[in-house]
Scaffold this active site. Structure first.
Site, PDB file in Angstrom:
ATOM      1  N   GLN A  72      15.470  -8.190  -2.961  1.00 15.92           N
ATOM      2  CA  GLN A  72      14.184  -8.895  -2.822  1.00 15.92           C
ATOM      3  C   GLN A  72      13.826  -9.606  -4.129  1.00 15.92           C
ATOM      4  O   GLN A  72      13.448 -10.790  -4.125  1.00 15.92           O
ATOM      5  CB  GLN A  72      13.105  -7.878  -2.464  1.00 15.92           C
ATOM      6  N   GLY A 122       5.580   4.345  -8.678  1.00 18.99           N
ATOM      7  CA  GLY A 122       6.388   3.128  -8.838  1.00 18.99           C
ATOM      8  C   GLY A 122       5.503   1.887  -8.860  1.00 18.99           C
ATOM      9  O   GLY A 122       5.666   0.987  -9.695  1.00 18.99           O
ATOM     10  N   HIS A 123       4.540   1.847  -7.948  1.00 22.42           N
ATOM     11  CA  HIS A 123       3.591   0.727  -7.946  1.00 22.42           C
ATOM     12  C   HIS A 123       2.757   0.734  -9.232  1.00 22.42           C
ATOM     13  O   HIS A 123       2.423  -0.314  -9.783  1.00 22.42           O
ATOM     14  CB  HIS A 123       2.648   0.827  -6.745  1.00 22.42           C
ATOM     15  N   GLN A 166       7.848  -9.412   7.967  1.00 19.96           N
ATOM     16  CA  GLN A 166       9.088  -8.897   7.380  1.00 19.96           C
ATOM     17  C   GLN A 166       9.622  -7.668   8.109  1.00 19.96           C
ATOM     18  O   GLN A 166      10.604  -7.081   7.682  1.00 19.96           O
ATOM     19  CB  GLN A 166       8.911  -8.606   5.886  1.00 19.96           C
ATOM     20  N   GLY A 174       0.826  -1.207   0.000  1.00 18.31           N
ATOM     21  CA  GLY A 174       0.000   0.000   0.000  1.00 18.31           C
ATOM     22  C   GLY A 174       0.857   1.252   0.000  1.00 18.31           C
ATOM     23  O   GLY A 174       2.037   1.202  -0.357  1.00 18.31           O
ATOM     24  N   ALA A 175       0.241   2.383   0.412  1.00 21.00           N
ATOM     25  CA  ALA A 175       0.890   3.698   0.281  1.00 21.00           C
ATOM     26  C   ALA A 175       1.385   3.833  -1.160  1.00 21.00           C
ATOM     27  O   ALA A 175       2.546   4.156  -1.421  1.00 21.00           O
ATOM     28  CB  ALA A 175       2.011   3.873   1.302  1.00 21.00           C
ATOM     29  N   GLY A 198       9.472  -4.823  -8.502  1.00 24.01           N
ATOM     30  CA  GLY A 198      10.280  -3.670  -8.880  1.00 24.01           C
ATOM     31  C   GLY A 198      11.757  -3.938  -8.656  1.00 24.01           C
ATOM     32  O   GLY A 198      12.148  -4.543  -7.658  1.00 24.01           O
ATOM     33  N   GLU A 199      12.574  -3.441  -9.591  1.00 27.64           N
ATOM     34  CA  GLU A 199      14.027  -3.517  -9.381  1.00 27.64           C
ATOM     35  C   GLU A 199      14.459  -2.609  -8.235  1.00 27.64           C
ATOM     36  O   GLU A 199      15.582  -2.718  -7.752  1.00 27.64           O
ATOM     37  CB  GLU A 199      14.757  -3.129 -10.680  1.00 27.64           C
ATOM     38  N   LEU A 205      11.317   6.523  -6.261  1.00 27.60           N
ATOM     39  CA  LEU A 205      10.054   6.643  -5.521  1.00 27.60           C
ATOM     40  C   LEU A 205       9.982   5.542  -4.469  1.00 27.60           C
ATOM     41  O   LEU A 205      10.379   4.401  -4.712  1.00 27.60           O
ATOM     42  CB  LEU A 205       8.873   6.533  -6.484  1.00 27.60           C
TER      43      LEU A 205
HETATM   44  P1  AMP Z   1       6.242  -2.136  -1.446  1.00 27.34           P
HETATM   45  O1  AMP Z   1       4.826  -1.674  -1.393  1.00 27.34           O
HETATM   46  O2  AMP Z   1       7.234  -1.110  -1.039  1.00 27.34           O
HETATM   47  O3  AMP Z   1       6.441  -3.486  -0.802  1.00 27.34           O
HETATM   48  O4  AMP Z   1       6.548  -2.376  -2.984  1.00 27.34           O
HETATM   49  C1  AMP Z   1       5.740  -3.231  -3.762  1.00 27.34           C
HETATM   50  C2  AMP Z   1       6.403  -3.463  -5.095  1.00 27.34           C
HETATM   51  O5  AMP Z   1       6.578  -2.215  -5.769  1.00 27.34           O
HETATM   52  C3  AMP Z   1       7.797  -4.084  -4.979  1.00 27.34           C
HETATM   53  O6  AMP Z   1       7.948  -5.050  -6.008  1.00 27.34           O
HETATM   54  C4  AMP Z   1       8.696  -2.908  -5.163  1.00 27.34           C
HETATM   55  O7  AMP Z   1       9.972  -3.249  -5.664  1.00 27.34           O
HETATM   56  C5  AMP Z   1       7.914  -2.105  -6.165  1.00 27.34           C
HETATM   57  N1  AMP Z   1       8.366  -0.702  -6.150  1.00 27.34           N
HETATM   58  C6  AMP Z   1       8.388   0.119  -5.080  1.00 27.34           C
HETATM   59  N2  AMP Z   1       8.909   1.311  -5.424  1.00 27.34           N
HETATM   60  C7  AMP Z   1       9.218   1.223  -6.745  1.00 27.34           C
HETATM   61  C8  AMP Z   1       9.802   2.118  -7.702  1.00 27.34           C
HETATM   62  N3  AMP Z   1      10.179   3.355  -7.366  1.00 27.34           N
HETATM   63  N4  AMP Z   1       9.968   1.687  -8.971  1.00 27.34           N
HETATM   64  C9  AMP Z   1       9.595   0.423  -9.323  1.00 27.34           C
HETATM   65  N5  AMP Z   1       9.051  -0.465  -8.470  1.00 27.34           N
HETATM   66  C10 AMP Z   1       8.858  -0.078  -7.209  1.00 27.34           C
END
Ligand code: AMP
Length: 287
Positions: free
Chosen positions: A155, A34-35, A62, A29-30, A149-150, A188
């Protein structure tokens, strides 16, 4: 229409009512752009005949005992609006007991030595918790393809390993999505919202370090020499506390003498820990 699913029963009913390739984007969430890049990649992969499901779940497994689980931003309404805007077919936003019912045994994984390095060194148990939830959610959602996401490169690397370790995920593909950045270069992240305006500016030293190390590798420095200069640069950047700057192979082993590699950076700005990384080409010394 975007369906909001809160329980496994609702999820199972929705899964039974849909057909075609199922793409799943896992998030905490949030949501930010990027998401959304992951969501767009998911739709492009499965087309209109497939379905795209996003999960929103802040996974307690985690987070360490002194980490920001309780404070992690939770913005469900705004998140749903983003999912609707991106044509997501369903959002699975369960509470903790839906994912980890006390009467069910959930598979734990031993992610191997890479899980104790870099992010794993700073956050003991983090990757075991990540693999546990990723496996659980991909199975519950019956994912055919999933998008990572890279941005969280370690991860991504360990999730690829999970797919080889867990036979129940043998038919699920992992697609990597490049890092989305703000126009000024900062990657992001949901945690960027913790930064003050001044800290936000100071944090730019992180992408600058990536660019510096990339240039040094292209100029003929070894991986370790380039990382060393990068560490010096970040250590002297105001407001930033260095955790690591490393250059590794693309699979996160030892960097090659020549060829493709990855620079990874972690640093704290105030209380906020930020991650970034990028591809580098090690030119090697001229013969
Ligand atoms: P999170 O909500 O932070 O667990 O991220 C969920 C997914 O979004 C993960 O696969 C992250 O790698 C991806 N993600 C987060 N930020 C970015 C970004 N700036 N660019 C690309 N993917 C992202």
């Amino acid at each position: 229409m975007t369906e909001l699913l809160g329980t496994r029963a609702e999820l199972a009913a929705w899964l039974a009512s849909t057909a075609g390739t199922r793409a799943v984007v896992l998030t905490m969430g949030a949501l930010h752009a990027g998401h959304e890049a992951l969501m767009r990649a998911a739709r492009a992969e499965v087309g209109e005949s497939g379905t795209v499901l996003t999960t929103i779940f802040v996974n307690p497994a985690q987070f360490g005992p002194h980490e920001d689980f309780a404070e992690y931003p939770r913005t469900l309404e705004a998140d749903l609006a983003r999912c609707v805007a991106n044509g997501i077919d369903a959002v699975f936003a369960p509470d903790v007991l839906e994912v980890y019912p006390p009467d069910e045994e959930i598979t734990e994984y031993e992610p191997g030595p890479l899980a104790n390095e870099l992010e794993g060194a700073a956050r003991p148990g983090h990757f075991a918790g990540v693999l546990k939830v990723v496996s659980r959610l991909l199975q519950l959602t019956e994912a055919d393809v999933t998008f990572f996401g890279e941005k969280d490169y370690q991860q991504l690397t360990l999730v690829r390993r999970l797919m080889r370790m867990e036979p129940r995920l043998a038919d699920c593909r992992v697609v990597a999505v490049p890092i989305m950045r703000a126009p000024d270069g900062l990657a992001l992240s949901s945690r960027n919202r913790y930064l003050s305006e001044e800290q936000r500016t100071q944090a730019l030293a992180i992408p600058e370090t990536i660019a510096l190390v990339r240039q040094l590798c292209a100029d003929g420095l070894t991986a370790e020499q380039a990382a060393h200069v990068g560490r010096g640069f970040l250590r002297t950047s105001p407001g930033v506390t260095l955790d690591y700057v490393v250059v590794r192979s693309v699979g996160l082993g030892t960097a090659p003498a020549v060829g493709e590699a990855r620079v990874l950076v972690a640093a704290r700005v105030g209380h906020t820990r930020l991650l970034d990384n990028g591809p580098v080409i090690i030119k090697g010394h001229e013969a």
